[in-house]
Scaffold this motif. Structure first.
Motif, PDB file in Angstrom:
ATOM      1  N   TRP A 111      -1.789  46.465 -18.186  1.00  0.00           N
ATOM      2  CA  TRP A 111      -3.462  46.574 -18.024  1.00  0.00           C
ATOM      3  C   TRP A 111      -4.104  45.435 -18.383  1.00  0.00           C
ATOM      4  O   TRP A 111      -4.748  45.271 -19.261  1.00  0.00           O
ATOM      5  N   TYR A 112      -3.568  44.201 -17.698  1.00  0.00           N
ATOM      6  CA  TYR A 112      -4.170  42.996 -17.668  1.00  0.00           C
ATOM      7  C   TYR A 112      -4.424  42.304 -19.211  1.00  0.00           C
ATOM      8  O   TYR A 112      -5.431  41.771 -19.555  1.00  0.00           O
ATOM      9  N   SER A 113      -3.377  42.746 -20.126  1.00  0.00           N
ATOM     10  CA  SER A 113      -3.376  42.414 -21.324  1.00  0.00           C
ATOM     11  C   SER A 113      -1.670  42.310 -21.591  1.00  0.00           C
ATOM     12  O   SER A 113      -1.003  42.701 -20.776  1.00  0.00           O
ATOM     13  N   SER A 114      -1.622  42.415 -23.050  1.00  0.00           N
ATOM     14  CA  SER A 114      -0.135  42.468 -23.457  1.00  0.00           C
ATOM     15  C   SER A 114       0.144  43.770 -23.870  1.00  0.00           C
ATOM     16  O   SER A 114      -0.780  44.775 -24.146  1.00  0.00           O
ATOM     17  N   PRO A 115       1.252  44.209 -23.928  1.00  0.00           N
ATOM     18  CA  PRO A 115       1.614  45.457 -24.682  1.00  0.00           C
ATOM     19  C   PRO A 115       1.203  45.471 -25.994  1.00  0.00           C
ATOM     20  O   PRO A 115       1.208  44.452 -26.825  1.00  0.00           O
ATOM     21  N   PRO A 116       0.847  46.665 -26.737  1.00  0.00           N
ATOM     22  CA  PRO A 116       0.077  46.595 -27.761  1.00  0.00           C
ATOM     23  C   PRO A 116       0.673  46.205 -28.989  1.00  0.00           C
ATOM     24  O   PRO A 116      -0.115  45.934 -30.046  1.00  0.00           O
ATOM     25  N   LEU A 117       1.969  46.059 -29.282  1.00  0.00           N
ATOM     26  CA  LEU A 117       2.497  45.729 -30.500  1.00  0.00           C
ATOM     27  C   LEU A 117       2.241  44.157 -30.623  1.00  0.00           C
ATOM     28  O   LEU A 117       2.199  43.872 -31.667  1.00  0.00           O
ATOM     29  N   LEU A 118       2.017  43.463 -29.528  1.00  0.00           N
ATOM     30  CA  LEU A 118       1.499  41.895 -29.950  1.00  0.00           C
ATOM     31  C   LEU A 118       0.545  42.290 -30.344  1.00  0.00           C
ATOM     32  O   LEU A 118       0.169  40.965 -31.116  1.00  0.00           O
ATOM     33  N   LYS A 119      -0.666  42.734 -29.729  1.00  0.00           N
ATOM     34  CA  LYS A 119      -1.899  42.750 -30.166  1.00  0.00           C
ATOM     35  C   LYS A 119      -1.884  42.859 -31.813  1.00  0.00           C
ATOM     36  O   LYS A 119      -2.662  42.351 -32.691  1.00  0.00           O
ATOM     37  N   GLN A 120      -1.056  44.110 -32.231  1.00  0.00           N
ATOM     38  CA  GLN A 120      -0.943  44.515 -33.572  1.00  0.00           C
ATOM     39  C   GLN A 120      -0.272  43.315 -34.471  1.00  0.00           C
ATOM     40  O   GLN A 120      -0.794  42.864 -35.671  1.00  0.00           O
ATOM     41  N   TRP A 121       0.762  42.810 -33.867  1.00  0.00           N
ATOM     42  CA  TRP A 121       1.095  41.611 -34.577  1.00  0.00           C
ATOM     43  C   TRP A 121       0.291  40.427 -34.894  1.00  0.00           C
ATOM     44  O   TRP A 121       0.230  39.873 -35.864  1.00  0.00           O
ATOM     45  N   LEU A 122      -0.480  40.052 -33.732  1.00  0.00           N
ATOM     46  CA  LEU A 122      -1.711  39.066 -33.970  1.00  0.00           C
ATOM     47  C   LEU A 122      -2.813  39.741 -35.084  1.00  0.00           C
ATOM     48  O   LEU A 122      -2.907  38.820 -36.024  1.00  0.00           O
ATOM     49  N   ASP A 123      -2.990  40.747 -34.833  1.00  0.00           N
ATOM     50  CA  ASP A 123      -4.217  41.158 -36.016  1.00  0.00           C
ATOM     51  C   ASP A 123      -3.456  41.154 -37.514  1.00  0.00           C
ATOM     52  O   ASP A 123      -4.173  40.919 -38.547  1.00  0.00           O
ATOM     53  N   GLU A 124      -2.029  41.378 -37.449  1.00  0.00           N
ATOM     54  CA  GLU A 124      -1.575  41.639 -38.935  1.00  0.00           C
ATOM     55  C   GLU A 124      -0.790  39.980 -39.462  1.00  0.00           C
ATOM     56  O   GLU A 124      -1.171  40.008 -40.628  1.00  0.00           O
ATOM     57  N   VAL A 125      -0.550  39.300 -38.685  1.00  0.00           N
ATOM     58  CA  VAL A 125       0.173  38.210 -39.023  1.00  0.00           C
ATOM     59  C   VAL A 125      -0.727  36.953 -38.991  1.00  0.00           C
ATOM     60  O   VAL A 125      -0.490  36.051 -39.883  1.00  0.00           O
ATOM     61  N   PHE A 126      -1.757  36.664 -38.287  1.00  0.00           N
ATOM     62  CA  PHE A 126      -2.517  35.700 -38.382  1.00  0.00           C
ATOM     63  C   PHE A 126      -3.547  35.977 -39.555  1.00  0.00           C
ATOM     64  O   PHE A 126      -4.740  36.312 -39.047  1.00  0.00           O
ATOM     65  N   THR A 127      -3.231  35.997 -40.547  1.00  0.00           N
ATOM     66  CA  THR A 127      -4.121  36.377 -41.620  1.00  0.00           C
ATOM     67  C   THR A 127      -5.359  35.139 -42.233  1.00  0.00           C
ATOM     68  O   THR A 127      -4.758  33.924 -41.910  1.00  0.00           O
ATOM     69  N   TYR A 128      -6.155  35.450 -42.901  1.00  0.00           N
ATOM     70  CA  TYR A 128      -7.106  34.599 -43.558  1.00  0.00           C
ATOM     71  C   TYR A 128      -6.361  33.771 -44.652  1.00  0.00           C
ATOM     72  O   TYR A 128      -5.559  34.301 -45.296  1.00  0.00           O
ATOM     73  N   SER A 129      -6.639  32.466 -44.687  1.00  0.00           N
ATOM     74  CA  SER A 129      -6.092  31.575 -45.425  1.00  0.00           C
ATOM     75  C   SER A 129      -4.424  31.179 -45.198  1.00  0.00           C
ATOM     76  O   SER A 129      -3.912  30.273 -45.724  1.00  0.00           O
ATOM     77  N   TRP A 130      -4.126  31.811 -44.001  1.00  0.00           N
ATOM     78  CA  TRP A 130      -2.797  31.290 -43.548  1.00  0.00           C
ATOM     79  C   TRP A 130      -3.122  30.633 -42.263  1.00  0.00           C
ATOM     80  O   TRP A 130      -2.772  29.682 -41.899  1.00  0.00           O
ATOM     81  N   ALA A 131      -3.767  31.590 -41.367  1.00  0.00           N
ATOM     82  CA  ALA A 131      -3.985  31.029 -40.122  1.00  0.00           C
ATOM     83  C   ALA A 131      -5.328  30.604 -39.515  1.00  0.00           C
ATOM     84  O   ALA A 131      -5.502  29.837 -38.783  1.00  0.00           O
ATOM     85  N   TYR A 132      -6.219  30.888 -40.621  1.00  0.00           N
ATOM     86  CA  TYR A 132      -7.885  30.421 -40.495  1.00  0.00           C
ATOM     87  C   TYR A 132      -8.268  30.531 -41.988  1.00  0.00           C
ATOM     88  O   TYR A 132      -7.692  30.953 -42.737  1.00  0.00           O
ATOM     89  N   GLY A 133      -9.584  29.925 -42.019  1.00  0.00           N
ATOM     90  CA  GLY A 133     -10.377  29.867 -43.080  1.00  0.00           C
ATOM     91  C   GLY A 133     -10.186  28.473 -43.802  1.00  0.00           C
ATOM     92  O   GLY A 133      -9.268  27.606 -43.012  1.00  0.00           O
ATOM     93  N   SER A 134     -10.810  28.269 -44.737  1.00  0.00           N
ATOM     94  CA  SER A 134     -10.720  26.617 -45.272  1.00  0.00           C
ATOM     95  C   SER A 134      -9.294  25.975 -45.482  1.00  0.00           C
ATOM     96  O   SER A 134      -9.337  25.031 -45.517  1.00  0.00           O
TER      97      SER A 134
END
Ligand SMILES: Cc1cc2nc3c(=O)[nH]c(=O)nc-3n(C[C@H](O)[C@H](O)[C@H](O)COP(=O)(O)O)c2cc1C
Length: 184
Positions: free
Chosen positions: A69-92
């Motif tokens: 459906w013109y996107s990735s299977p849902p577990l990759l989206k969940q993985w991004l939401d959970e693994v790319f965390t504040y102060s690890w992936a983004y933030g100062s």
């Protein structure tokens, strides 16, 4: 210098393309690690710390998946939401993804001519993957050209899939790892 290949396919057993790709990559374990999300987390409970350590132990990342459906299977989206965390992936202080390269390896049911302004789907795969590109901008990663195989629903031959697996290894070595010392 190694690439982490995150494979997200909900039915890898019945897959022709993604299963073959993963098998080919596994022959080059000195250059790349194949990490399958659905078999690692069949219950959907992602170990965030483990995933972050895995990324930190690699230089670059490839997300490999079939277009759903013109996107990735849902577990990759969940993985991004959970693994790319504040102060690890983004933030100062969140700089763990900065300067890594991100590649995408996508299999598509549709033909290449179906996509783009003259096709039934008036968007290119570059346009469809804009959320990944924006994620790269936000986290300081460099987005690479996309590796694609079109036409999965149009009877790809075994030979075509074999060739795509060889081309995919070349993509990782020559595009993802370009500038790094690696040969196959
Ligand atoms: C739920 C679902 C959604 C799909 N959505 C798309 C789509 O949006 N566009 C497309 O070209 N193919 C779509 N397909 C076809 C898959 O991309 C194709 O079957 C897959 O890439 C083949 O790879 P495999 O042999 O590794 O399973 C979809 C397939 C499924 C099961």
């Amino acid at each position: 210098m190694k690439t982490l290949v995150i494979v997200t396919h909900p039915n890898i057993e019945t897959s022709r393309i993604n299963k073959r790709w993963a098998a080919e990559l596994r022959k080059h374990s000195e250059l790349m690690t194949v990490h399958e999300l659905y078999s690692t987390y069949p219950d959907g409970k992602i170990d965030v710390e483990r995933e972050q350590k895995l990324i930190e132990a690699h230089d670059n990342i490839v997300f490999q998946f079939p277009l759903y459906w013109y996107s990735s299977p849902p577990l990759l989206k969940q993985w991004l939401d959970e693994v790319f965390t504040y102060s690890w992936a983004y933030g100062s202080t969140g700089d763990k993804l900065r300067n890594r390269k991100l590649g995408l390896a996508i299999s598509l049911g549709g033909k290449e001519s179906d996509f783009g302004k003259d096709g039934d789907i008036p968007f290119t795969i570059n346009e469809i993957t804009i959320p990944f590109q924006a994620t790269c901008s936000y986290t300081g990663m460099n987005f690479l050209p996309i590796f694609t195989v079109y036409g999965a629903e149009y009877h790809l031959t075994d030979e075509q899939i074999e060739q795509s697996a060889i081309d995919y290894v070349k993509y990782i070595v020559e595009i993802v790892q370009s500038g790094e010392k690696a040969t196959v």
